[in-house]
Design an enzyme around this catalytic site. Structure first.
Site, PDB file in Angstrom:
ATOM      1  N   HIS A 197     136.514  24.614  18.296  1.00 58.28           N
ATOM      2  CA  HIS A 197     137.335  24.245  17.132  1.00 58.28           C
ATOM      3  C   HIS A 197     137.355  25.322  16.050  1.00 58.28           C
ATOM      4  O   HIS A 197     138.067  25.191  15.059  1.00 58.28           O
ATOM      5  CB  HIS A 197     136.878  22.906  16.551  1.00 58.28           C
ATOM      6  CG  HIS A 197     135.609  22.960  15.769  1.00 58.28           C
ATOM      7  ND1 HIS A 197     135.587  22.884  14.395  1.00 58.28           N
ATOM      8  CD2 HIS A 197     134.314  23.067  16.160  1.00 58.28           C
ATOM      9  CE1 HIS A 197     134.336  22.938  13.973  1.00 58.28           C
ATOM     10  NE2 HIS A 197     133.544  23.054  15.016  1.00 58.28           N
ATOM     11  N   CYS A 231     124.960  18.160  -1.596  1.00 57.44           N
ATOM     12  CA  CYS A 231     124.400  17.059  -2.362  1.00 57.44           C
ATOM     13  C   CYS A 231     123.326  16.363  -1.533  1.00 57.44           C
ATOM     14  O   CYS A 231     123.601  15.864  -0.439  1.00 57.44           O
ATOM     15  CB  CYS A 231     125.494  16.068  -2.743  1.00 57.44           C
ATOM     16  SG  CYS A 231     124.944  14.802  -3.902  1.00 57.44           S
ATOM     17  N   GLY A 237     129.516  24.142  19.870  1.00 54.21           N
ATOM     18  CA  GLY A 237     128.567  25.170  19.485  1.00 54.21           C
ATOM     19  C   GLY A 237     127.162  24.648  19.287  1.00 54.21           C
ATOM     20  O   GLY A 237     126.181  25.320  19.636  1.00 54.21           O
ATOM     21  N   THR A 238     127.022  23.451  18.744  1.00 48.88           N
ATOM     22  CA  THR A 238     125.686  22.882  18.522  1.00 48.88           C
ATOM     23  C   THR A 238     124.956  22.674  19.839  1.00 48.88           C
ATOM     24  O   THR A 238     123.769  23.013  19.969  1.00 48.88           O
ATOM     25  CB  THR A 238     125.792  21.560  17.751  1.00 48.88           C
ATOM     26  OG1 THR A 238     126.293  21.823  16.438  1.00 48.88           O
ATOM     27  CG2 THR A 238     124.433  20.877  17.646  1.00 48.88           C
TER      28      THR A 238
END
Length: 378
Positions: A203, A325, A72-73
């Site tokens: 995926h 984070c 997808g990227t």
């Protein structure tokens, strides 16, 4: 792993055993290069073209409008960069939304920083929805592309893509949608959505990782992302990932046949989880649109909780926190921030996403574990 309650299907899905069965011969007897003209090559080419037709069947397009990619990227990069580079406009203008995946936002940021492209980011309401009137106001003479995701990966909100695409097309502007989270979960037929470009990630729908597809409507002017030999009808150089492509094709064929059943299964269990958590935990908040969202996605805020700490204390439960984070500091996700979710609620947000293998017992155990963990800390 047998004892893990997996409720993170939006992050990735296991390979369907039926998909794996289709892939297995490609680890041995079917090994040719699809570009070779001899018998092994022709056999491999048949595998690729069958898969192409299976992807096209799910998307409702012609097989020659499907280009296989590495995921997808890559598909998002190819679509966005390709349109901007092919447009000939300097500076080109792109419109996107505030709740996109980094595979879209980072591309837009890089284009803006390196090529003089200008980018307008459309706001969303408290449910994560884009207002079509905002798109109408954002369009300029130099606008070449609108890219808005079909369904959000964090809160599941489904955007009014058909309406947005219609607005863009009235001004002669191309429309791309990142459909990585929606394909295989809800209908994502390109003729109904009215898009020119659509990205698929294998995926996310029980195919292997490292393979995807990009739908390119016939006649769409697009510059290639990479250079090399003329694979994929000259669209994407590099020898095709035969085993991954076969898996993606099989997964798309199965998704097309089972779409309604899968959606109902996931929706029933998602709603059962919400009811179980809501009855046990006072003050919890639902993030995202209450109705227009993926059938498997439940984003819940637990007031006063730290989602990362909560999940760390529940090793038997796989889900995702609504925070990240950075440099030792925990920050709310950009999606929740764009929706105006209170910082404390965002930091206490957990995304649960159900799938084909989720059971009623999984839901009951998950609700009990979360409620018990919260009871000892709040």
């Amino acid at each position: 792993m047998k004892n893990i309650i997996y409720l993170d299907y939006n992050a990735t899905t296991p390979i369907d055993p039926r998909v794996a069965e289709v892939m297995m011969p490609l680890l041995g007897p079917v090994y040719g290069n699809p570009s070779s003209s001899h018998a092994p090559g022709r056999e491999a080419r048949q595998v690729v073209e069958l898969a192409r037709s299976e992807v096209a069947g799910l998307l409702g397009c012609s097989p020659d409008e499907v280009v296989f990619t590495g995921g997808g990227t890559e598909s998002n990069n190819h679509a966005i960069r390709g349109v901007v580079r092919a447009s000939g406009k300097r500076p080109a203008h792109v419109i996107t939304s505030a709740v996109e995946h980094p595979a879209v936002t980072e591309v837009c940021d890089r284009l803006e920083a390196s090529s003089g492209c200008t980018v307008t980011v459309l706001p969303v309401d408290g449910s994560g929805m884009v207002d079509p009137s905002d798109l109408e106001q954002a369009i300029r003479l130099e606008t070449v592309l609108v890219t808005v995701m079909h369904a959000n990966n964090e809160v599941g909100t489904i955007q009014p893509i058909a309406e947005l695409a219609s607005i863009a097309h009235k001004q002669g502007i191309l429309f791309h949608t990142d459909a990585a989270q929606s394909v295989g979960k809800v209908g994502a037929r390109v003729d109904e959505l009215g898009v020119d470009l659509l990205s698929v990630a294998g995926h996310k729908l029980y195919a292997p990782k490292g393979v995807g597809a990009l739908y390119i409507r016939k006649g769409t002017l697009l510059r290639n992302l990479m250079v090399g030999a003329g694979h994929e009808a000259g669209r994407r150089p590099g020898t095709e990932n035969l085993i991954g492509i076969a898996g993606l094709g099989a997964a798309c064929r199965m998704a097309a046949a089972e779409l309604d059943h899968r959606a109902e299964h996931c929706r029933e269990l998602r709603d059962r989880l919400w009811e179980a958590l809501h009855s046990r935990i006072p003050g919890i908040v639902l993030n995202g649109h209450p109705d227009q969202r993926l059938p498997n996605t439940l984003s819940v805020a637990f007031p006063g909780a730290d989602a990362r700490d909560l999940l760390a204390r529940l090793p038997e439960l796989a889900a995702s926190p609504g925070s990240a984070c950075h440099s030792g500091e925990t920050e709310p996700s950009a999606v929740l921030a764009a929706m105006g979710v209170d910082r404390e609620l965002a930091l206490g947000t957990v995304r649960f996403s159900t799938g084909r293998e989720t059971t009623g017992d999984d839901i009951q155990r998950a609700a009990e574990l979360v409620a018990s963990a919260l009871a000892t800390t709040l």
